[in-house]
Motif scaffolding. Structure first.
Motif, mmCIF file in Angstrom:
data_model
loop_
_atom_site.group_PDB
_atom_site.id
_atom_site.type_symbol
_atom_site.label_atom_id
_atom_site.label_comp_id
_atom_site.label_asym_id
_atom_site.label_seq_id
_atom_site.Cartn_x
_atom_site.Cartn_y
_atom_site.Cartn_z
ATOM 1 N N ASN A 74 41.402 -28.686 79.889
ATOM 2 C CA ASN A 74 40.624 -29.622 80.709
ATOM 3 C C ASN A 74 41.107 -31.015 80.379
ATOM 4 O O ASN A 74 41.650 -31.234 79.314
ATOM 5 C CB ASN A 74 39.132 -29.573 80.356
ATOM 6 C CG ASN A 74 38.597 -28.161 80.342
ATOM 7 O OD1 ASN A 74 38.115 -27.688 79.325
ATOM 8 N ND2 ASN A 74 38.717 -27.494 81.463
ATOM 9 N N PHE A 75 40.835 -31.949 81.268
ATOM 10 C CA PHE A 75 41.244 -33.310 80.967
ATOM 11 C C PHE A 75 40.284 -33.964 79.977
ATOM 12 O O PHE A 75 39.082 -34.023 80.210
ATOM 13 C CB PHE A 75 41.319 -34.169 82.229
ATOM 14 C CG PHE A 75 41.536 -35.612 81.884
ATOM 15 C CD1 PHE A 75 42.763 -36.027 81.401
ATOM 16 C CD2 PHE A 75 40.503 -36.535 81.971
ATOM 17 C CE1 PHE A 75 42.963 -37.345 81.026
ATOM 18 C CE2 PHE A 75 40.696 -37.857 81.604
ATOM 19 C CZ PHE A 75 41.927 -38.263 81.129
ATOM 20 N N LEU A 76 40.826 -34.449 78.859
ATOM 21 C CA LEU A 76 40.063 -35.234 77.886
ATOM 22 C C LEU A 76 40.941 -36.415 77.465
ATOM 23 O O LEU A 76 42.119 -36.231 77.173
ATOM 24 C CB LEU A 76 39.720 -34.381 76.661
ATOM 25 C CG LEU A 76 38.815 -33.165 76.905
ATOM 26 C CD1 LEU A 76 38.779 -32.265 75.682
ATOM 27 C CD2 LEU A 76 37.402 -33.611 77.276
ATOM 28 N N SER A 192 40.032 -34.371 69.863
ATOM 29 C CA SER A 192 39.282 -35.069 70.904
ATOM 30 C C SER A 192 37.881 -35.401 70.430
ATOM 31 O O SER A 192 37.219 -34.577 69.802
ATOM 32 C CB SER A 192 39.201 -34.210 72.162
ATOM 33 O OG SER A 192 38.436 -34.887 73.130
ATOM 34 N N ARG A 193 37.445 -36.606 70.743
ATOM 35 C CA ARG A 193 36.090 -37.004 70.390
ATOM 36 C C ARG A 193 35.118 -36.746 71.535
ATOM 37 O O ARG A 193 33.960 -37.098 71.475
ATOM 38 C CB ARG A 193 36.067 -38.480 69.973
ATOM 39 C CG ARG A 193 36.776 -38.714 68.633
ATOM 40 C CD ARG A 193 37.019 -40.176 68.376
ATOM 41 N NE ARG A 193 37.968 -40.745 69.341
ATOM 42 C CZ ARG A 193 38.382 -42.003 69.327
ATOM 43 N NH1 ARG A 193 37.917 -42.832 68.408
ATOM 44 N NH2 ARG A 193 39.254 -42.433 70.233
ATOM 45 N N SER A 194 35.642 -36.156 72.625
ATOM 46 C CA SER A 194 34.731 -35.714 73.674
ATOM 47 C C SER A 194 35.028 -34.249 73.991
ATOM 48 O O SER A 194 36.110 -33.754 73.696
ATOM 49 C CB SER A 194 34.862 -36.586 74.923
ATOM 50 O OG SER A 194 36.188 -36.624 75.366
ATOM 51 N N ARG A 195 34.054 -33.590 74.569
ATOM 52 C CA ARG A 195 34.152 -32.162 74.789
ATOM 53 C C ARG A 195 33.599 -31.877 76.183
ATOM 54 O O ARG A 195 32.545 -32.410 76.559
ATOM 55 C CB ARG A 195 33.283 -31.459 73.739
ATOM 56 C CG ARG A 195 33.399 -29.968 73.638
ATOM 57 C CD ARG A 195 32.597 -29.488 72.420
ATOM 58 N NE ARG A 195 31.175 -29.782 72.553
ATOM 59 C CZ ARG A 195 30.302 -28.978 73.180
ATOM 60 N NH1 ARG A 195 30.694 -27.841 73.692
ATOM 61 N NH2 ARG A 195 29.028 -29.309 73.280
ATOM 62 N N GLN A 196 34.306 -31.044 76.950
ATOM 63 C CA GLN A 196 33.781 -30.700 78.274
ATOM 64 C C GLN A 196 32.730 -29.621 78.126
ATOM 65 O O GLN A 196 33.001 -28.579 77.546
ATOM 66 C CB GLN A 196 34.913 -30.232 79.196
ATOM 67 C CG GLN A 196 34.390 -29.794 80.553
ATOM 68 C CD GLN A 196 35.488 -29.530 81.560
ATOM 69 O OE1 GLN A 196 36.405 -30.313 81.711
ATOM 70 N NE2 GLN A 196 35.406 -28.404 82.247
ATOM 71 N N VAL A 197 31.528 -29.868 78.645
ATOM 72 C CA VAL A 197 30.488 -28.840 78.569
ATOM 73 C C VAL A 197 30.369 -28.067 79.874
ATOM 74 O O VAL A 197 29.909 -26.934 79.891
ATOM 75 C CB VAL A 197 29.112 -29.406 78.143
ATOM 76 C CG1 VAL A 197 29.120 -29.728 76.664
ATOM 77 C CG2 VAL A 197 28.717 -30.631 78.930
ATOM 78 N N ALA A 198 30.802 -28.669 80.970
ATOM 79 C CA ALA A 198 30.773 -27.949 82.246
ATOM 80 C C ALA A 198 31.642 -28.677 83.255
ATOM 81 O O ALA A 198 31.944 -29.867 83.084
ATOM 82 C CB ALA A 198 29.355 -27.851 82.774
ATOM 83 N N PHE A 199 32.062 -27.955 84.272
ATOM 84 C CA PHE A 199 32.733 -28.589 85.404
ATOM 85 C C PHE A 199 32.074 -28.074 86.677
ATOM 86 O O PHE A 199 31.930 -26.878 86.878
ATOM 87 C CB PHE A 199 34.237 -28.264 85.409
ATOM 88 C CG PHE A 199 34.994 -29.137 86.363
ATOM 89 C CD1 PHE A 199 35.535 -30.346 85.952
ATOM 90 C CD2 PHE A 199 35.125 -28.773 87.713
ATOM 91 C CE1 PHE A 199 36.202 -31.179 86.848
ATOM 92 C CE2 PHE A 199 35.787 -29.603 88.610
ATOM 93 C CZ PHE A 199 36.327 -30.803 88.171
ATOM 94 N N ILE A 200 31.648 -29.012 87.493
ATOM 95 C CA ILE A 200 30.995 -28.628 88.745
ATOM 96 C C ILE A 200 31.967 -28.910 89.879
ATOM 97 O O ILE A 200 32.278 -30.063 90.157
ATOM 98 C CB ILE A 200 29.692 -29.437 88.952
ATOM 99 C CG1 ILE A 200 28.797 -29.309 87.713
ATOM 100 C CG2 ILE A 200 28.959 -28.991 90.210
ATOM 101 C CD1 ILE A 200 27.931 -30.516 87.452
#
Ligand SMILES: Cc1cc2nc3c(=O)[nH]c(=O)nc-3n(C[C@H](O)[C@H](O)[C@H](O)COP(=O)(O)OP(=O)(O)OC[C@H]3O[C@@H](n4cnc5c(N)ncnc54)[C@H](O)[C@@H]3O)c2cc1C
Ligand SMILES: Cc1cc2nc3c(=O)[nH]c(=O)nc-3n(C[C@H](O)[C@H](O)[C@H](O)COP(=O)(O)OP(=O)(O)OC[C@H]3O[C@@H](n4cnc5c(N)ncnc54)[C@H](O)[C@@H]3O)c2cc1C
Lengths: 333, 265
Positions: A74-76, A192-200
């Motif tokens: 995913n893009f981060l 990464s300091r961000s994490r994808q929790v969902a993609f709508i």
């Protein structure tokens, strides 16, 4: 400055190389030929197939630098920025162009800071200055009212983002050969300091107007939500995206992601067809880089006509149904 | 919670004049306003403050008169305004602008969230937000259409991208650039206006923020605007005014041929 070569930042989505990458290769090719250097596509992804990587060569890359890691599924921002900064530091390209997509516009400014590079936003024209080998960048600014020409003479790489769909890719040549370099990076670049929790997923059809080759847009002249459906229908027939003026969005006929203009999206499709849009400066700001514009309006003095390649002064309620019928017949739909 | 909102003062009209010599904007005679897209960042800051408590500091780099933009921010609910103004800052590109803003933010210190507009309506690059985050080395998210939760350690945001919405958990402190979809900016209140009028606006220059002088202004900017031109507005297109059904049909055919020529069908 021992910086050499032209790089383009490729983009992929779930392993599939995106068209914007091929468009950038066409831009990059012109520059690389003038400079007589290699054209390199850099791609970050996860389990991108060799065939997909080869496609970048078919579309003009001399080399592909590819980093494979699950973090690129995913893009981060962090791993993108840190990996690209590291690769730039290692290979030292003189030019790096990215697409002005949500990804390109997010990572390029941060990379420019870290590499102490100049970055020109949203370019519509790129060229090489004879003699100096500097990159000459042209971009619209101030709501499209002016065109600025920008250079970064003393810094490398020279970075630019380019409007998606402001040019066509080259025809692919499946016999073209090139090198694919699989780069391995240390774990610290991939954190990464961000994490994808969902993609709508945007379920609504035709919402992706920035990426679209064809945009069909409607404005207040549609008069009702029911009538606005003509716009949606025409978009569907042509496999295009639906655009709307701010008035049409404010009236609830289309959602905000469809808004074209200064406070909405800038679009650069091959074809922009609009009906019932007056052409306020704020709207025109979003369509100045469309390659072809067809406008239908009942007012002979409508401003939109100034920007139209084909201006049709007619009642859209008579004209559009006829266009829809004929197109359906022509396309067997 | 401490929220910082960098805002930019931009010219009101779309008829901006440029200095052909320097390629910079001539600001005299044009009514300056707060960048319309920054109002959404201010509004979001006020909403977060109402929900989680804390304070909001608005900061702008600009000419001395830019204190007006800060006062407008205060009238909407920001607590303080800081003006970064000095001749040495003039003519900065986004690299240098984000450097100056990041130095000022470091000096303000102890922040939790930085909220920026998506882009400014004049320079129109959208590069300053990500640039500030890179200087401060903090995580950031662009094109945010919703901030759904703020906890002790993270912020949950919804980003709008080409094919949908991405939901992210991001470590604090963090920078967020917001899109118009996020809220409806409020109008200033009477109380707010009084507060704004009375507010002391400190002015910081390079010394106050301990900025390296070689990173400032035109001199510290990697990019150079070398030419400004006014694009041709008119495309000199073809004009049709069909009256009868027959004429209408001819124009329809002409458009279909145009589509074929341009290879879109
Ligand atoms: C800061 C700011 C930002 C803005 N941002 C945007 C933006 O991003 N996008 C945007 O679009 N606007 C934006 N606007 C608003 C903009 O100024 C206009 O108000 C808006 O674009 C008008 O929308 P419209 O053309 O649909 O409506 P109108 O201006 O009302 O035009 C309707 C048109 O339909 C035509 N019409 C009527 N009946 C028919 C018929 N039967 N057949 C054919 N034609 C017909 C009329 O002749 C008219 O030209 C912004 C404004 C401001 C101040
Ligand atoms: C015609 C023209 C073209 C230009 N092209 C480029 C270019 O391609 N590359 C480049 O590096 N520079 C460019 N510049 C310079 C650039 O406009 C300035 O650096 C400007 O200070 C910030 O950029 P922006 O207006 O694009 O802001 P954006 O990056 O679009 O602003 C995004 C957000 O950052 C914050 N912000 C921006 N500026 C300030 C500020 N001064 N104070 C507080 N917060 C702020 C706001 O929250 C704003 O919503 C150009 C200038 C002109 C006049």
């Amino acid at each position: 400055m021992d910086y050499k070569g032209v790089w383009i930042l490729g983009e992929q989505d779930r392993g599939k190389v995106q068209t914007v990458s091929y468009e950038l290769l066409k831009r990059g090719k012109t520059l690389a030929e003038k400079l007589n250097v290699d054209l390199v596509a850099v791609l970050l992804g996860y389990q991108v197939s060799p065939a997909e990587l080869e496609s970048l060569i078919h579309y003009g890359a001399d080399k592909v630098v590819y980093v494979d890691d699950p973090v690129f599924g995913n893009f981060l921002p962090d791993p993108y920025i840190n990996s690209l900064t590291k690769l730039i530091d290692k290979y030292k390209p003189e030019i790096l162009i990215a697409s002005a997509t949500s990804t390109g516009r997010t990572v390029a400014p941060a990379i420019a800071i870290k590499c102490h590079a100049g970055l020109t936003a949203d370019c519509t024209g790129l060229d090489i200055e004879e003699g100096s080998r500097n990159l000459i960048q042209t971009r619209p600014a101030i709501g499209g009212n002016i065109l600025a020409t920008i250079k970064s003479p003393d810094h490398r790489p020279q970075m630019a983002t380019v409007r998606p769909h402001s040019n066509q890719p080259m025809d692919p040549d499946p016999t073209r050969k090139g090198e694919v370099i699989y780069e391995k990076l240390e774990a610290k670049f991939l954190k990464s300091r961000s994490r994808q929790v969902a993609f709508i997923e945007m379920k609504e059809e035709g919402a992706n107007i920035q990426d679209a080759e064809i945009v069909i847009a409607g404005g207040k002249g549609c008069k009702t939500e029911e009538n606005f459906k003509m716009i949606t229908e025409l978009a569907k027939i042509l496999n295009g995206a639906v655009g709307a003026s701010r008035e049409a969005v404010d009236l609830g006929w289309a959602k905000y992601p469809h808004q074209v203009g200064l406070s909405g999206k800038t679009v650069s499709p091959s074809m922009y067809l609009c009906a019932g849009i007056s052409g306020a400066v704020q709207h025109l700001a979003g369509i100045k880089t469309a390659q072809n514009i067809v406008a239908i309006n009942s007012d002979p003095d409508a401003q939109i006509f100034q920007l139209a390649d084909i201006a049709v002064e007619a009642d859209m309620f008579e004209f559009l149904p006829m266009l829809i019928e004929k197109l359906k017949a022509r396309l067997n739909k | 919670m401490k929220i910082i909102v960098p805002i930019k003062q931009v010219p009101e009209t779309s008829n901006v004049k440029m200095d052909p010599e320097t390629g910079t904007m001539i600001r005299t005679g044009v009514e300056p306003i707060v960048n319309p897209l920054d109002l959404y960042a201010i509004e979001e800051a006020v909403r977060l403050k109402n929900q989680y408590g804390g304070e909001i500091v608005a900061v702008t780099m600009g000419p001395p008169s830019a204190h007006k933009a800060l006062r407008e921010a205060i009238s909407m609910g920001c607590d303080e305004g800081i003006l970064l103004s000095d001749k040495k800052f003039a003519g900065a590109d986004t690299w240098s602008t984000s450097y100056v803003l990041s130095k000022a933010i470091e000096k303000i210190g102890n922040f939790d969230i930085i909220l920026c507009g998506e882009r400014a309506t004049d320079g129109d690059t959208g590069q300053v937000g990500p640039g500030i985050a890179a200087w401060l080395n903090i995580p950031f998210s662009t094109y945010v259409s919703q901030i759904s939760e703020v906890t002790e350690t993270k912020v949950t945001v919804k980003r709008i991208v080409e094919n949908g919405y991405q939901l992210l958990d991001v470590e604090r402190p963090t920078l967020i650039t917001v899109v118009k979809e996020i809220n409806f900016p409020r109008l200033p209140t009477l109380d707010g206006k009084i507060k704004a009028k009375q507010a002391e606006i400190p002015v910081w220059g390079p010394e106050e923020i301990t900025a390296e002088s070689e990173h400032l202004g035109l001199k510290g900017s990697p990019t150079r605007v070398v030419k400004i031109s006014t694009p041709k507005v008119s495309r000199d297109g073809e004009r049709f005014s069909p009256k009868t059904d027959g004429e209408m049909e001819e124009v329809v055919d002409c458009i279909i041929r145009f589509f074929e020529e341009k290879e879109i069908i």
